[in-house]
Enzyme design. Sequence first.
Site, PDB file in Angstrom:
ATOM      1  N   LYS A 271       0.820  -1.214   0.000  1.00 51.08           N
ATOM      2  CA  LYS A 271       0.000   0.000   0.000  1.00 51.08           C
ATOM      3  C   LYS A 271       0.859   1.272   0.000  1.00 51.08           C
ATOM      4  CE  LYS A 271      -4.065  -2.004   2.274  1.00 51.08           C
ATOM      5  NZ  LYS A 271      -5.093  -1.755   3.332  1.00 51.08           N
TER       6      LYS A 271
ATOM      7  N   TYR B  13     -12.521  -1.783  -3.972  1.00 54.17           N
ATOM      8  CA  TYR B  13     -13.020  -1.838  -2.587  1.00 54.17           C
ATOM      9  C   TYR B  13     -14.552  -1.720  -2.510  1.00 54.17           C
ATOM     10  CZ  TYR B  13      -8.402  -1.805  -0.355  1.00 54.17           C
ATOM     11  OH  TYR B  13      -7.152  -2.146   0.099  1.00 54.17           O
TER      12      TYR B  13
ATOM     13  N   ASN C  46      -2.032   0.481   6.697  1.00 57.68           N
ATOM     14  CA  ASN C  46      -1.548  -0.778   7.274  1.00 57.68           C
ATOM     15  C   ASN C  46      -0.673  -1.595   6.316  1.00 57.68           C
ATOM     16  OD1 ASN C  46      -3.580  -1.669   5.623  1.00 57.68           O
ATOM     17  ND2 ASN C  46      -4.607  -2.924   7.166  1.00 57.68           N
TER      18      ASN C  46
ATOM     19  N   HIS D  30      -2.334  -5.308   1.714  1.00 54.88           N
ATOM     20  CA  HIS D  30      -3.650  -5.941   1.573  1.00 54.88           C
ATOM     21  C   HIS D  30      -3.427  -7.372   1.118  1.00 54.88           C
ATOM     22  CE1 HIS D  30      -7.695  -6.878   0.119  1.00 54.88           C
ATOM     23  NE2 HIS D  30      -7.103  -7.384  -0.939  1.00 54.88           N
TER      24      HIS D  30
ATOM     25  N   GLU E  80      -9.712 -10.706  -7.423  1.00 49.61           N
ATOM     26  CA  GLU E  80      -8.734  -9.623  -7.279  1.00 49.61           C
ATOM     27  C   GLU E  80      -7.556  -9.811  -8.234  1.00 49.61           C
ATOM     28  OE1 GLU E  80      -9.863  -8.583  -2.635  1.00 49.61           O
ATOM     29  OE2 GLU E  80      -7.927  -9.489  -3.052  1.00 49.61           O
TER      30      GLU E  80
HETATM   31  P1  CMP Z   1      -7.676  -4.170   3.415  1.00 47.60           P
HETATM   32  O1  CMP Z   1      -7.291  -5.585   3.639  1.00 47.60           O
HETATM   33  O2  CMP Z   1      -6.985  -3.472   2.309  1.00 47.60           O
HETATM   34  O3  CMP Z   1      -9.248  -4.102   3.168  1.00 47.60           O
HETATM   35  C1  CMP Z   1     -10.059  -3.028   3.599  1.00 47.60           C
HETATM   36  C2  CMP Z   1      -9.271  -1.985   4.302  1.00 47.60           C
HETATM   37  O4  CMP Z   1     -10.018  -1.034   5.000  1.00 47.60           O
HETATM   38  C3  CMP Z   1      -8.418  -2.633   5.361  1.00 47.60           C
HETATM   39  O5  CMP Z   1      -7.376  -3.348   4.754  1.00 47.60           O
HETATM   40  C4  CMP Z   1      -8.006  -1.438   6.204  1.00 47.60           C
HETATM   41  O6  CMP Z   1      -6.774  -0.878   5.806  1.00 47.60           O
HETATM   42  C5  CMP Z   1      -9.131  -0.467   5.923  1.00 47.60           C
HETATM   43  N1  CMP Z   1      -9.844  -0.185   7.153  1.00 47.60           N
HETATM   44  C6  CMP Z   1     -10.457  -1.070   7.940  1.00 47.60           C
HETATM   45  N2  CMP Z   1     -10.996  -0.437   8.997  1.00 47.60           N
HETATM   46  C7  CMP Z   1     -10.678   0.867   8.868  1.00 47.60           C
HETATM   47  C8  CMP Z   1     -10.935   2.018   9.648  1.00 47.60           C
HETATM   48  N3  CMP Z   1     -11.635   1.936  10.777  1.00 47.60           N
HETATM   49  N4  CMP Z   1     -10.458   3.192   9.198  1.00 47.60           N
HETATM   50  C9  CMP Z   1      -9.768   3.279   8.029  1.00 47.60           C
HETATM   51  N5  CMP Z   1      -9.495   2.202   7.253  1.00 47.60           N
HETATM   52  C10 CMP Z   1      -9.946   1.017   7.678  1.00 47.60           C
END
Ligand code: CMP
Length: 139
Positions: free
Chosen positions: A10, A50, A113, A116, A127
């Site tokens: 990311k 998403y 984070n 993904h 995906e």
């Molecule tokens: P990902 O696996 O990419 O799939 C959905 C993403 O939403 C997840 O990782 C997080 O990075 C993001 N996400 C989940 N909860 C929150 C939150 N409370 N605030 C912002 N981003 C979020």
Amino acid sequence: ALERTFSIVKPDATKRNLVGQIVAKFEEGGLRVIAQKRIQLTLAQAQTFYGVHSERPFFDELCEFMISEPIVVQVLEGENAIARNREIMGATNPAEAVAGTIRKEFALSIGENSVHGSDAPETAAEEIAFFFSGLELVG
Ligand code: CMP
């Protein structure tokens, strides 16, 4: 069984030049990169990718973040690759991630984070197909 999963490095991680350290974690964990490219998503692509989260309160923030810098999209192959990748990534929230996982070491927050990974075989197939043609997967 030998499986394939879809992975994204990311924007928070590409910005901090962590692609190699993240790939090393996957390789050390028994996964093989069988396709990889650096791209910058458009807003429309991020919203489509998403789409399942479109009703969540963090949807707009998530899409804006995902287009803020280039990302690296990958296909990882290995035994039980979907579960294995999720172990190597660690919990979505870095505060809950186990020591040694990518998110424990590198993630900044639940949104930023670092990685993904697909959550199930059906989503992995979808995906992968969203970003790669069959010819680009070289196992
Ligand atoms: P990902 O696996 O990419 O799939 C959905 C993403 O939403 C997840 O990782 C997080 O990075 C993001 N996400 C989940 N909860 C929150 C939150 N409370 N605030 C912002 N981003 C979020």
